[in-house]
Write an enzyme that holds these catalytic residues in place. Structure first.
Site, mmCIF file in Angstrom:
data_model
loop_
_atom_site.group_PDB
_atom_site.id
_atom_site.type_symbol
_atom_site.label_atom_id
_atom_site.label_comp_id
_atom_site.label_asym_id
_atom_site.label_seq_id
_atom_site.Cartn_x
_atom_site.Cartn_y
_atom_site.Cartn_z
ATOM 1 N N GLU A 170 -12.894 13.304 -4.596
ATOM 2 C CA GLU A 170 -12.437 12.488 -3.468
ATOM 3 C C GLU A 170 -11.811 13.275 -2.329
ATOM 4 O O GLU A 170 -11.055 12.726 -1.527
ATOM 5 C CB GLU A 170 -11.455 11.399 -3.953
ATOM 6 C CG GLU A 170 -12.114 10.119 -4.350
ATOM 7 C CD GLU A 170 -12.699 10.108 -5.767
ATOM 8 O OE1 GLU A 170 -13.188 9.057 -6.160
ATOM 9 O OE2 GLU A 170 -12.682 11.133 -6.475
ATOM 10 N N TYR A 172 -9.543 15.656 -2.486
ATOM 11 C CA TYR A 172 -8.189 16.154 -2.699
ATOM 12 C C TYR A 172 -8.208 17.672 -2.898
ATOM 13 O O TYR A 172 -9.265 18.317 -2.814
ATOM 14 C CB TYR A 172 -7.544 15.432 -3.877
ATOM 15 C CG TYR A 172 -7.216 13.987 -3.592
ATOM 16 C CD1 TYR A 172 -6.371 13.647 -2.531
ATOM 17 C CD2 TYR A 172 -7.747 12.948 -4.351
ATOM 18 C CE1 TYR A 172 -6.057 12.320 -2.258
ATOM 19 C CE2 TYR A 172 -7.443 11.623 -4.085
ATOM 20 C CZ TYR A 172 -6.600 11.309 -3.033
ATOM 21 O OH TYR A 172 -6.300 10.006 -2.761
ATOM 22 N N ARG A 220 -11.702 14.547 -13.189
ATOM 23 C CA ARG A 220 -12.503 13.742 -12.265
ATOM 24 C C ARG A 220 -13.174 14.703 -11.281
ATOM 25 O O ARG A 220 -12.494 15.362 -10.482
ATOM 26 C CB ARG A 220 -11.655 12.715 -11.530
ATOM 27 C CG ARG A 220 -12.522 11.812 -10.656
ATOM 28 C CD ARG A 220 -11.989 10.411 -10.551
ATOM 29 N NE ARG A 220 -12.976 9.514 -9.967
ATOM 30 C CZ ARG A 220 -12.834 8.202 -9.901
ATOM 31 N NH1 ARG A 220 -11.749 7.639 -10.388
ATOM 32 N NH2 ARG A 220 -13.768 7.453 -9.367
ATOM 33 N N HIS A 258 -12.344 10.844 1.262
ATOM 34 C CA HIS A 258 -11.717 9.787 2.052
ATOM 35 C C HIS A 258 -12.128 9.855 3.521
ATOM 36 O O HIS A 258 -12.046 8.845 4.231
ATOM 37 C CB HIS A 258 -10.196 9.852 1.925
ATOM 38 C CG HIS A 258 -9.705 9.483 0.559
ATOM 39 N ND1 HIS A 258 -10.018 8.292 -0.046
ATOM 40 C CD2 HIS A 258 -8.928 10.159 -0.331
ATOM 41 C CE1 HIS A 258 -9.456 8.243 -1.244
ATOM 42 N NE2 HIS A 258 -8.798 9.357 -1.441
ATOM 43 N N ARG A 317 -11.306 -1.518 -9.873
ATOM 44 C CA ARG A 317 -11.128 -2.850 -9.288
ATOM 45 C C ARG A 317 -11.642 -3.986 -10.170
ATOM 46 O O ARG A 317 -11.031 -5.062 -10.192
ATOM 47 C CB ARG A 317 -11.772 -2.882 -7.903
ATOM 48 C CG ARG A 317 -11.047 -1.985 -6.893
ATOM 49 C CD ARG A 317 -11.817 -1.861 -5.595
ATOM 50 N NE ARG A 317 -13.143 -1.308 -5.806
ATOM 51 C CZ ARG A 317 -14.120 -1.335 -4.900
ATOM 52 N NH1 ARG A 317 -13.911 -1.901 -3.726
ATOM 53 N NH2 ARG A 317 -15.288 -0.794 -5.153
ATOM 54 N N GLN A 345 -9.687 -6.442 0.046
ATOM 55 C CA GLN A 345 -8.677 -7.139 0.837
ATOM 56 C C GLN A 345 -7.271 -6.988 0.285
ATOM 57 O O GLN A 345 -6.319 -6.829 1.050
ATOM 58 C CB GLN A 345 -9.044 -8.628 0.958
ATOM 59 C CG GLN A 345 -10.207 -8.895 1.876
ATOM 60 C CD GLN A 345 -10.412 -10.379 2.133
ATOM 61 O OE1 GLN A 345 -9.468 -11.168 2.081
ATOM 62 N NE2 GLN A 345 -11.646 -10.770 2.401
ATOM 63 N N ALA A 395 -9.521 -21.791 -2.373
ATOM 64 C CA ALA A 395 -8.164 -22.225 -2.715
ATOM 65 C C ALA A 395 -8.197 -23.438 -3.631
ATOM 66 O O ALA A 395 -7.457 -23.507 -4.618
ATOM 67 C CB ALA A 395 -7.373 -22.534 -1.447
ATOM 68 N N ASP A 686 -8.065 -15.775 5.921
ATOM 69 C CA ASP A 686 -7.785 -14.786 4.897
ATOM 70 C C ASP A 686 -7.922 -15.436 3.525
ATOM 71 O O ASP A 686 -7.070 -16.217 3.101
ATOM 72 C CB ASP A 686 -6.371 -14.239 5.092
ATOM 73 C CG ASP A 686 -6.045 -13.066 4.176
ATOM 74 O OD1 ASP A 686 -6.534 -13.054 3.039
ATOM 75 O OD2 ASP A 686 -5.303 -12.176 4.617
#
Length: 700
Positions: A170, A172, A220, A258, A317, A345, A395, A686
């Site tokens: 990534e 780094y 990684r 990134h 995620r 989000q 919702a 949103d």
């Protein structure tokens, strides 16, 4: 005699690594949660990871912990650099082990991505996403960092971690040493690929020594850098082999930096888009390889294993969205798995602004210790209520499902023939096809929980009253969402002038637009609509883009001889001429979300969408849309006429909340009627905010 039992999933096969047997092939990959940074938040972090361990994850890797303060992800961010740090982390490891899990601490140094001014890297370079130029590490400083990694690894073991993961991907610090783009040294740590590998390999070897015989070591490693002058395929494989030789037990794959100008984690990225690169690494080493990046569902993950591309799968995620992801394996039916839609989000976007991570599909994520987000437990019979939920958008579906989980009698009303609200529209935007299975899950889980779903039912006050006029429900949640805000342009509706449409009619396909379109309003909805209208004819709404087509338009190649995995982007032929307009003088797209805004701006540019800010709308005529735009002087306005066939209005939304007041007037107690989500607050549409409010609105 044959068995009718379904075949066992390869994901559920155990695997033994350095004497540690993992119960399955599912790894929770590293993700910064915003709970690692303060000692007072470690209890919440422990609860978060423990819930995933209870859910069956075979191995957990924490968010990145700095080996030095200068190398942490941000000033004051989480460290594993002192005995005090190690003692504090016992809270996390004890909770995970009590839940039957295994956990590694990820050790990292951000290098030139550090947010402070004291940046270091292989060479004196500046990242495009940083304001500061990094200091080139001296040989002595390199030796100090090798010792710092080893110290952190030893501290991780004393903190109770089962081992560590070394971040070498990534973009780094360790990745910065591996790539020619950032390593311009000519000493023992640069000049050719073998010397560029020296520092990362020394780190891994030192960490191996510090962990002892039974500590697990994962590295990684980048399988494609996606930056100009990044590693080529041969160097990627050589780095992987070097990490194995230095003592790594596992390799987790990473994709992109990134600063890469190629999206890697958004919903528009095809699933398993980089799996071929992982397969090349697996073929080159003799230790287990963990495939990560856009392996969202059990089917995606199983395919990676059965194809021989990996030995385990890494999810981040998806385990925010559903801590019980492992339990959904082999269970057909949309109700069983809460899918990750890679929207960013409430996860990565929150990280970018310093907020704790959560999840649009699971607002409980990261709040496991907050009683307002407790998992529903059926209440006593005498406390059960009859609840009406009006509006089956995200919702409403969320609120109804949660209320049913508490044992309440729930009726969910929807005026349209199908559920979905704004999700129903979002799934038709190119690159947002993941909203379709997400919507199906929300519907299926509500019905499975016992919600009485009534579509095609427009609710009036009488609908929610008994025959004698009394309230028919103990509680009413108005979750009717929003309606597009209308505009009144002089000339609208006159013969020969451009047709004016609301955005929902266009996205839903109820109306068609001609060859030249003006989109009024350039917020998130306006940008989506502009992309939809300009998308080439071959990009059909609602259908995922093939990997080959996606690679071509983003300039990604799987040719291992190409440095950084980048090539020229294929041109695109837009279906229409589109101009995107906004009243605000700021650049269009400047308020879009941190991790996705740049992608949308790039899409607009690639599709030739003209963008105008500071626009005043004057009138419509047979010539087109008359506007004025800023001139060269401070108060100068320049008139323009846009020769368009259609105008699509994306000028915001208004809440659908009128029913709430009418119900109170008809006899409902004010406290028994509440508006939730867009019906309460339509500003800056949103979905996460709406679904989060829905969870908090329903208690036992």
């Amino acid at each position: 005699m044959t068995s009718s039992a379904p075949p066992a999933s390869p994901l559920l096969e155990p695997i033994t690594v350095r004497g540690t047997t993992l119960p399955n092939r599912v790894v929770m990959a590293s993700m910064h949660l915003g709970l690692e940074d303060r000692v007072e938040d470690l209890g919440a972090l422990a609860a978060f990871y423990a819930e995933r361990a209870v859910g069956g994850v075979g191995l957990i890797v924490t968010g990145g912990l700095g080996v030095t303060p200068e190398g942490a992800v941000a000033p004051g961010a989480g460290l594993l650099a002192t005995e005090e740090d190690a003692r504090a982390h016992r809270t996390v490891t004890d909770a995970v082990h009590a839940a039957g899990g295994r956990i590694l601490a990820q050790l990292l140094h951000t290098g030139r991505y550090a947010r402070g001014a004291d940046l270091v890297s292989a060479s004196a370079t500046r990242a495009p996403i940083s304001r500061h130029t990094a200091h080139a590490l001296t040989v002595g400083e390199i030796a100090e960092l090798v010792a710092a990694y080893a110290r952190s690894a030893a501290l991780a073991r004393s903190a109770g971690y089962d081992g560590v993961e070394v971040m070498a991907s990534e973009g780094y610090l360790l990745n910065q040493f591996l790539a020619p783009a950032t390593n311009r040294r000519t000493d023992a740590y640069g000049g050719d690929a073998a010397r560029r590998r020296r520092f990362p390999q020394e780190v891994v070897a030192a960490v191996r020594g510090a962990l002892g015989e039974d500590g697990l070591l994962s590295v990684r490693t980048s399988v494609t850098d996606l930056v100009a002058d990044g590693q080529d395929g041969e160097e990627v494989l050589a780095a992987a082999a070097a990490f194995e030789a230095a003592g790594a037990d596992l390799l987790m794959t990473g994709v992109g930096w990134h600063e890469s100008r190629v999206p890697t984690v958004l919903t528009s990225v095809p699933r398993a888009a980089f799996l071929d690169a992982t397969a090349r690494v697996r073929a080159a080493v003799g230790i287990p390889v963990i495939a990560a990046n856009r392996l969202t569902t059990p089917a995606d993950a199983e395919a990676a294993l059965t194809a021989g591309a990996a030995d385990l799968v890494g999810l981040a995620r998806p385990l925010l969205a559903d801590p019980d992801w492992v339990r959904s394996i082999g269970r057909p039916g949309a109700e069983h798995l809460t899918p990750c839609i890679a929207c960013n989000q409430a996860c990565l976007d929150h990280v970018m602004v310093g907020r704790p991570v959560s999840c649009l599909m699971n607002p409980r994520a990261g709040r496991e210790t907050d009683p307002r987000y407790a998992r529903p437990v059926p209440v006593a019979l005498g406390r059960r209520r009859r609840i009406a939920v009006v509006g089956a958008g995200p919702a409403g579906l969320t609120a109804a499902h949660r209320a049913a989980g508490f044992g309440h009698d729930v009726v969910l009303y929807e005026a349209a023939d199908e559920v979905g609200g704004q999700f129903r529209l979002a799934r038709r935007i190119p690159g947002k096809e993941e909203f379709a299975p997400a919507l199906e899950h929300l519907r299926a889980r509500a019905v499975a929980a016992g919600v009485d779903l009534r579509t095609g039912t427009a609710v009036t006050v009488d609908t929610l009253l008994t025959d004698d006029g009394a309230p028919a429900f103990d509680e009413v949640l108005v979750t009717a969402g929003v309606r597009p805000r209308a505009v009144d342009l002089p000339g609208m509706g006159e013969p020969g002038v451009p047709a004016v449409h609301a955005y929902d009619d266009v996205v839903a396909g109820r109306v068609s637009c001609g060859p030249r379109v003006a989109v009024v309003g350039a917020g998130g909805v306006g940008v989506d609509v502009a992309q939809l209208l300009a998308a080439p004819e071959g990009e059909r709404p609602g259908e995922p883009e093939p990997i080959t087509a996606w690679r071509a338009r983003w300039g990604v190649t799987d040719d291992p001889s190409v440095r950084g995995g980048l090539t020229e982007r294929a041109p695109r032929t837009p279906a229409r001429e589109v101009v995107l307009l906004q009243r605000s003088p700021e650049p269009i797209g400047s308020r879009l979300r941190p991790t996705s805004g740049w992608v949308h701006r790039a899409e607009l540019a690639a599709l030739g969408v003209e963008r105008m800010s500071g626009v005043a709308y004057e009138r419509l005529s047979e010539d087109g849309l008359h506007i004025t735009v800023p001139g060269d002087g401070p108060d100068e306005r320049v008139p323009r006429v846009l020769d368009v066939t259609d105008v699509v209005v994306c000028a915001g939304q208004e809440p659908e909340a009128g029913l709430a007041g009418d119900l109170v007037a008809a006899g409902y107690l004010a406290g028994a009627v509440r508006t939730v989500g867009g019906a309460e607050d339509a500003r800056e549409l949103d979905a996460y905010r709406a679904m989060d409010a829905a969870v908090r609105a329903v208690t036992g």
